[in-house]
Design a protein around this motif. Structure first.
Motif, PDB file in Angstrom:
ATOM      1  N   GLY A  97     -21.380 -16.794  14.278  1.00 34.39           N
ATOM      2  CA  GLY A  97     -20.222 -18.062  14.661  1.00 34.39           C
ATOM      3  C   GLY A  97     -21.252 -19.220  14.327  1.00 34.39           C
ATOM      4  N   VAL A  98     -22.583 -18.905  15.398  1.00 33.93           N
ATOM      5  CA  VAL A  98     -23.267 -20.637  15.402  1.00 33.93           C
ATOM      6  C   VAL A  98     -23.591 -20.604  14.021  1.00 33.93           C
ATOM      7  CG1 VAL A  98     -25.169 -21.162  15.917  1.00 33.93           C
ATOM      8  CG2 VAL A  98     -23.282 -20.380  18.002  1.00 33.93           C
ATOM      9  N   PHE A  99     -24.025 -19.516  13.336  1.00 30.68           N
ATOM     10  CA  PHE A  99     -24.945 -20.003  12.219  1.00 30.68           C
ATOM     11  C   PHE A  99     -23.979 -20.585  11.467  1.00 30.68           C
ATOM     12  CE2 PHE A  99     -28.480 -16.811  13.115  1.00 30.68           C
ATOM     13  CZ  PHE A  99     -28.580 -17.630  14.112  1.00 30.68           C
ATOM     14  N   ALA A 100     -23.295 -19.616  11.296  1.00 32.14           N
ATOM     15  CA  ALA A 100     -21.782 -19.952   9.832  1.00 32.14           C
ATOM     16  C   ALA A 100     -21.135 -21.381  10.396  1.00 32.14           C
ATOM     17  CB  ALA A 100     -20.302 -19.323  10.754  1.00 32.14           C
ATOM     18  N   ARG A 101     -21.333 -22.343  11.168  1.00 35.37           N
ATOM     19  CA  ARG A 101     -21.313 -23.932  11.436  1.00 35.37           C
ATOM     20  C   ARG A 101     -21.636 -24.347  11.313  1.00 35.37           C
ATOM     21  NH1 ARG A 101     -19.612 -25.498  17.519  1.00 35.37           N
ATOM     22  NH2 ARG A 101     -17.186 -24.169  16.911  1.00 35.37           N
ATOM     23  N   GLN A 102     -22.660 -23.979  10.872  1.00 43.86           N
ATOM     24  CA  GLN A 102     -24.436 -25.116  11.113  1.00 43.86           C
ATOM     25  C   GLN A 102     -24.673 -25.283   9.985  1.00 43.86           C
ATOM     26  OE1 GLN A 102     -26.539 -24.078  14.938  1.00 43.86           O
ATOM     27  NE2 GLN A 102     -27.990 -25.086  13.767  1.00 43.86           N
ATOM     28  N   GLU A 103     -23.770 -23.646   9.015  1.00 43.13           N
ATOM     29  CA  GLU A 103     -24.229 -23.689   7.654  1.00 43.13           C
ATOM     30  C   GLU A 103     -23.235 -24.251   7.155  1.00 43.13           C
ATOM     31  OE1 GLU A 103     -24.603 -19.722   6.855  1.00 43.13           O
ATOM     32  OE2 GLU A 103     -26.092 -19.339   7.689  1.00 43.13           O
ATOM     33  N   ARG A 104     -22.017 -24.281   7.710  1.00 42.06           N
ATOM     34  CA  ARG A 104     -20.942 -25.316   6.497  1.00 42.06           C
ATOM     35  C   ARG A 104     -21.101 -27.097   6.991  1.00 42.06           C
ATOM     36  NH1 ARG A 104     -14.366 -24.808   7.944  1.00 42.06           N
ATOM     37  NH2 ARG A 104     -13.602 -26.230   6.463  1.00 42.06           N
ATOM     38  N   LEU A 105     -22.087 -27.338   8.308  1.00 38.67           N
ATOM     39  CA  LEU A 105     -21.985 -28.089   8.653  1.00 38.67           C
ATOM     40  C   LEU A 105     -22.964 -29.701   6.853  1.00 38.67           C
ATOM     41  CD1 LEU A 105     -21.694 -31.153   9.761  1.00 38.67           C
ATOM     42  CD2 LEU A 105     -23.679 -30.205  11.489  1.00 38.67           C
ATOM     43  N   THR A 106     -24.228 -28.350   7.088  1.00 38.17           N
ATOM     44  CA  THR A 106     -25.483 -28.682   5.954  1.00 38.17           C
ATOM     45  C   THR A 106     -24.600 -29.046   4.781  1.00 38.17           C
ATOM     46  OG1 THR A 106     -27.027 -27.583   7.193  1.00 38.17           O
ATOM     47  CG2 THR A 106     -27.339 -27.521   4.947  1.00 38.17           C
ATOM     48  N   ARG A 107     -23.727 -27.953   4.313  1.00 36.33           N
ATOM     49  CA  ARG A 107     -23.257 -28.245   2.978  1.00 36.33           C
ATOM     50  C   ARG A 107     -21.935 -29.223   2.914  1.00 36.33           C
ATOM     51  NH1 ARG A 107     -22.897 -22.166   4.002  1.00 36.33           N
ATOM     52  NH2 ARG A 107     -20.566 -22.334   4.739  1.00 36.33           N
ATOM     53  N   ALA A 108     -21.916 -29.701   3.857  1.00 35.00           N
ATOM     54  CA  ALA A 108     -20.262 -30.726   4.249  1.00 35.00           C
ATOM     55  C   ALA A 108     -21.633 -31.741   3.973  1.00 35.00           C
ATOM     56  CB  ALA A 108     -19.833 -30.928   5.748  1.00 35.00           C
ATOM     57  N   VAL A 109     -22.681 -32.439   4.393  1.00 36.27           N
ATOM     58  CA  VAL A 109     -23.445 -33.471   4.444  1.00 36.27           C
ATOM     59  C   VAL A 109     -23.873 -33.303   3.284  1.00 36.27           C
ATOM     60  CG1 VAL A 109     -25.812 -34.384   4.906  1.00 36.27           C
ATOM     61  CG2 VAL A 109     -24.136 -32.958   7.240  1.00 36.27           C
ATOM     62  N   LEU A 110     -24.467 -32.100   2.591  1.00 39.38           N
ATOM     63  CA  LEU A 110     -24.442 -32.384   0.617  1.00 39.38           C
ATOM     64  C   LEU A 110     -23.665 -32.695   0.182  1.00 39.38           C
ATOM     65  CD1 LEU A 110     -27.488 -29.179   1.326  1.00 39.38           C
ATOM     66  CD2 LEU A 110     -28.203 -31.849   1.163  1.00 39.38           C
ATOM     67  N   MET A 111     -22.631 -31.992   0.280  1.00 45.80           N
ATOM     68  CA  MET A 111     -21.762 -32.000  -0.327  1.00 45.80           C
ATOM     69  C   MET A 111     -21.088 -34.415   0.183  1.00 45.80           C
ATOM     70  SD  MET A 111     -20.374 -30.778  -2.506  1.00 45.80           S
ATOM     71  CE  MET A 111     -22.495 -30.780  -2.934  1.00 45.80           C
ATOM     72  N   ALA A 112     -21.319 -34.754   0.739  1.00 43.42           N
ATOM     73  CA  ALA A 112     -21.128 -36.112   0.861  1.00 43.42           C
ATOM     74  C   ALA A 112     -22.256 -36.573   0.604  1.00 43.42           C
ATOM     75  CB  ALA A 112     -21.066 -35.881   3.057  1.00 43.42           C
ATOM     76  N   ALA A 113     -23.326 -36.528   0.821  1.00 44.05           N
ATOM     77  CA  ALA A 113     -24.415 -37.577   0.347  1.00 44.05           C
ATOM     78  C   ALA A 113     -24.403 -37.617  -1.891  1.00 44.05           C
ATOM     79  CB  ALA A 113     -26.019 -36.645   0.967  1.00 44.05           C
ATOM     80  N   MET A 178     -28.954 -38.938   6.540  1.00 40.99           N
ATOM     81  CA  MET A 178     -28.060 -38.856   4.790  1.00 40.99           C
ATOM     82  C   MET A 178     -27.077 -40.147   4.820  1.00 40.99           C
ATOM     83  SD  MET A 178     -30.456 -37.630   3.199  1.00 40.99           S
ATOM     84  CE  MET A 178     -29.641 -37.101   1.766  1.00 40.99           C
ATOM     85  N   LEU A 179     -26.255 -39.606   6.109  1.00 39.29           N
ATOM     86  CA  LEU A 179     -24.956 -40.418   6.511  1.00 39.29           C
ATOM     87  C   LEU A 179     -24.512 -41.726   7.174  1.00 39.29           C
ATOM     88  CD1 LEU A 179     -23.168 -37.234   6.439  1.00 39.29           C
ATOM     89  CD2 LEU A 179     -23.604 -38.238   4.320  1.00 39.29           C
ATOM     90  N   GLY A 180     -25.865 -41.860   7.759  1.00 36.97           N
ATOM     91  CA  GLY A 180     -25.938 -42.986   9.115  1.00 36.97           C
ATOM     92  C   GLY A 180     -24.542 -43.560   8.719  1.00 36.97           C
ATOM     93  N   GLU A 181     -24.961 -44.821   7.925  1.00 35.84           N
ATOM     94  CA  GLU A 181     -24.715 -46.459   7.797  1.00 35.84           C
ATOM     95  C   GLU A 181     -22.847 -45.947   7.661  1.00 35.84           C
ATOM     96  OE1 GLU A 181     -25.808 -48.646   4.967  1.00 35.84           O
ATOM     97  OE2 GLU A 181     -27.720 -49.499   6.185  1.00 35.84           O
ATOM     98  N   ARG A 182     -22.221 -44.794   6.833  1.00 37.96           N
ATOM     99  CA  ARG A 182     -21.472 -44.683   6.252  1.00 37.96           C
ATOM    100  C   ARG A 182     -20.383 -43.950   7.522  1.00 37.96           C
ATOM    101  NH1 ARG A 182     -21.686 -40.336   1.486  1.00 37.96           N
ATOM    102  NH2 ARG A 182     -19.581 -40.515   1.619  1.00 37.96           N
ATOM    103  N   LEU A 183     -21.209 -43.284   8.463  1.00 34.86           N
ATOM    104  CA  LEU A 183     -20.501 -42.590  10.388  1.00 34.86           C
ATOM    105  C   LEU A 183     -21.097 -43.826  10.638  1.00 34.86           C
ATOM    106  CD1 LEU A 183     -23.164 -39.107  10.447  1.00 34.86           C
ATOM    107  CD2 LEU A 183     -20.640 -39.067   9.942  1.00 34.86           C
ATOM    108  N   ASP A 184     -21.086 -44.664  11.030  1.00 39.65           N
ATOM    109  CA  ASP A 184     -20.985 -46.069  11.777  1.00 39.65           C
ATOM    110  C   ASP A 184     -19.203 -47.167  10.884  1.00 39.65           C
ATOM    111  OD1 ASP A 184     -22.702 -45.604  13.139  1.00 39.65           O
ATOM    112  OD2 ASP A 184     -23.774 -46.968  12.464  1.00 39.65           O
ATOM    113  N   GLU A 185     -19.785 -47.012   9.747  1.00 39.16           N
ATOM    114  CA  GLU A 185     -18.432 -47.495   9.031  1.00 39.16           C
ATOM    115  C   GLU A 185     -16.798 -46.363   9.225  1.00 39.16           C
ATOM    116  OE1 GLU A 185     -19.115 -48.010   5.082  1.00 39.16           O
ATOM    117  OE2 GLU A 185     -20.767 -49.388   4.946  1.00 39.16           O
ATOM    118  N   ARG A 186     -16.972 -45.281   9.123  1.00 36.41           N
ATOM    119  CA  ARG A 186     -15.751 -44.573   9.128  1.00 36.41           C
ATOM    120  C   ARG A 186     -15.686 -43.997  10.454  1.00 36.41           C
ATOM    121  NH1 ARG A 186     -12.766 -40.729   6.261  1.00 36.41           N
ATOM    122  NH2 ARG A 186     -10.613 -40.418   6.951  1.00 36.41           N
ATOM    123  N   PHE A 187     -16.490 -43.238  11.732  1.00 38.82           N
ATOM    124  CA  PHE A 187     -16.479 -43.152  12.963  1.00 38.82           C
ATOM    125  C   PHE A 187     -17.656 -43.733  13.887  1.00 38.82           C
ATOM    126  CE2 PHE A 187     -15.560 -39.881   9.166  1.00 38.82           C
ATOM    127  CZ  PHE A 187     -14.719 -39.561   9.820  1.00 38.82           C
TER     128      PHE A 187
END
Length: 637
Positions: A97-113, A178-187
């Protein structure tokens, strides 16, 4: 989250025992010097562009998986799953479950970037918050306080720094990068939370405690050290404020990687086995890449001899196709999706064409959907790797690694066809040790026929006091003798002696005395000679012994993989997994009585490699004071 400091930050001694890095870099790697040469956190990590055609094409499988899972519930590791390690020994359900959560986050970061949409940014933010709110980043098998407290759940107030915690810290650092400034703007506020969690759970424990076993300060260094130190390095470079504390964190991380490299033998070999090279030596190479970038090349390890040698280790252990020599806990058929760009890049840097070819031969067209974030970004930043064409692996004729006493030889360089012999000396207190001094592996056309079972699925028993109750760890299930009913002993004193290797164009031969591996009274010598004859295309395994007097009989045992059939007295054929040509094992039945016994497999890790069974060949030897037996192996025409 706030934290209370426990004592002052550790200070590096004025004279630290130097390994291959600090011995070369000297005071340039000291905390005082690092303050001025480390890049600002905004520029300390490389920043690959993911918007071009090549990166987007490389992210195709990542995108497919990410789109399929977006909108579904995230994996939720549960207390009942964590507790199972302490109750029934199971660690895989929680870790899954831990690995699945982290792998999904990685994919989300790559897509967001790569795509830049708010939807993917929100997906990434959700994953970051879930990690920040996870009670512990430490895997239950590594939690140090539960048993002493009599609990089955971690104490959030006393974070344990292990492989899992280091992985999360580095992942959050790369996500912030990868997402720092955009995270500041949105979250707004999320990045402050992220930094506070990494500081409390990872950076402070790393700098304030020097009793972590994985630091190797007791002299026993293994793959955890570069794995965790490399991740701490990334987290400190990106998430810590510039200044003395950040420089100290980096200096301590360098010291850890240096200690690991100092523990490797000069030939760069890894006693944990090929599979663990990826989470030991390869982690060190990745840390060195990060460090060189963060110091604008002032700290480079490209000319460090042990670094150059360990880059060669993977292709020296290659049997053929997806199969590798697998002494210790390593699997003969390890996961294929590895960060192959790392040895490819380092082989290019040191001018090793065999290393370049071997890595390129394993290159996938796209980034693995399960890749770690830092590794995926490193791969996407390497345009030479992304554009590398197909290649054939070098399949070297032979390799002798005296540091671990492992020899590998094949019938002919550059081809899987024929026999490959691997022989191991060493001792029985190596990292991820099995009691296997003197064991051999023999492959037919690159696939093991005389095999090392490897390890079953990790449980609490795997690294506990009952480790050697697991059958795959015992010498009785390796390709070694059982001397007068006695298996090999466990510990560094049970070792091979008088190892001699002859490596020539016509033959490779390794001779070693196994007597020191057996606690048997009256045993003077047990010579094992393993010889690959290239001209004849055959392997000979000869065992000869000398006792002070006659006694009970001994045995020589071989673990066979695939389809096994008794052909005649003194002869069996073995067709390895996947079909193909068979090996014929023959011996003099008047000198040794042979018998076969199948072992049905019920462990998913073993089944994934070997199928549903392995077969053990037992050759009973006379109890004479001296004698010998010869096993001849050839390929069936």
């Amino acid at each position: 989250m706030t934290s209370t400091a426990i004592g002052p930050p550790v200070q590096l001694a004025e004279s630290v025992a130097s390994g291959p890095l600090l011995g070369r870099w000297g005071t340039v790697a000291s905390p005082g010097a690092l303050i001025s040469i480390l890049a600002h956190p905004d520029r300390a990590l490389s920043l690959p562009s993911l918007r071009g055609e090549s990166p987007l094409r490389a992210l195709e499988r990542v995108r497919e998986r990410a789109e399929a899972e977006r909108g579904s519930s995230w994996a939720q590791p549960l207390a009942t799953q964590y507790a199972r390690y302490f109750q029934d020994g199971d660690r895989t359900v929680y870790e899954g479950g831990v690995f699945a959560r982290q792998e999904r986050l990685t994919r989300a970061v790559l897509m967001a970037a790569a795509i830049g949409s708010d939807e993917w940014l929100a997906e990434a933010a959700d994953g970051i918050v879930l990690l920040c709110e996870q009670s512990s980043w430490c895997w239950p098998a590594h939690e140090e306080s539960c048993r002493s407290r009599g609990t089955v759940l971690p104490d959030p107030a006393a974070p344990c720094l292990d492989l899992g915690a280091g992985d999360v810290a580095a992942q959050l650092a790369w996500a912030d990068h990868m997402l720092g400034e955009r995270l500041d703007e949105r979250f707004p506020g999320l990045r402050d939370r992220l930094r506070a969690e990494v500081r409390w759970r990872v950076l402070e424990p790393f700098t304030r405690r020097r009793d972590w076993h994985w630091l190797g300060l007791d002299g026993r260094v293994h793959n955890w050290c570069p794995w965790i130190c490399g991740n701490v390095l990334v987290a400190a470079l990106r998430l810590a404020e510039p200044g003395a504390e950040r420089a100290l964190q980096v200096a301590l991380a360098i010291e850890g990687v240096d200690r690991y490299l100092a523990a490797l033998p000069g030939d760069g070999s890894v006693d944990e086995g090929y599979e663990y090279w990826w989470n030991g030596a390869c982690r060190a190479l990745e840390a060195l890449d990060v460090l060189e970038y963060a110091t604008s090349g002032k700290l480079s390890a490209v000319n460090v001899p042990v670094v150059r040698e360990t880059v060669r280790f993977p292709y020296r252990m290659h049997l053929g196709g997806a199969w590798y020599v697998n002494f210790a806990d390593a699997r003969a058929l390890p996961p294929a999706e590895q960060p192959w760009h790392v040895p490819h890049r380092w082989a290019r840097r040191i001018g090793d064409p065999d290393g370049v070819r071997h890595a390129a031969a394993h290159r996938a067209e796209t980034v693995a959907p399960s890749a770690e974030l830092g590794r995926a970004l490193s791969e996407l930043a390497d345009t030479t790797w992304l554009e590398a064409g197909p290649a054939e692996p070098p399949l070297v004729a032979s390799a002798w690694l005296p540091g671990t006493q492992v020899g590998v030889a094949r019938t002919a360089r550059g081809t899987e066809r024929g026999l490959t012999l691997a022989v191991k000396g060493g001792h029985n207190a190596e990292n991820h040790n099995h009691n296997d001094v003197g064991s051999v592996v023999i492959a037919v056309d690159g696939v093991p026929a005389v095999a090392d079972a490897g390890r079953p699925t990790y449980t609490a028993q795997t690294f506990g006091p009952d480790r050697y109750a697991i059958w795959t760890m015992q010498s009785g299930w390796h390709n070694v003798p059982e001397v007068r009913g006695t298996p090999q002993g466990q510990g560094a004193s049970f070792a091979a002696g008088d190892v001699a290797v002859v490596d020539g164009p016509d033959a490779f031969q390794m001779r070693l005395d196994l007597a020191g591996a057996y606690p048997v009274e009256g045993l003077e010598r047990w010579w094992r000679t393993a010889r690959l004859d290239r001209e004849a295309g055959s392997v000979r395994i000869e065992d000869s012994w000398a006792f002070t007097d006659a006694g009970p009989p001994s045995e020589v045992r071989f673990l066979l993989a695939g389809q096994v059939r008794r052909e005649a007295p003194g002869q069996v054929t073995v067709r390895p997994p996947g079909g193909g040509r068979a090996a014929v094992l023959s011996w003099n039945p008047e000198r040794a009585v042979g018998s076969l016994a199948e072992r049905e497999l019920d462990d998913p890790t073993l089944i994934a490699v070997w199928g549903d069974r392995l077969t053990r060949l037992r050759l009973e030897l006379p109890g004479t004071a001296s004698g010998s037996v010869l096993v001849h192996v050839e390929v069936r025409p």
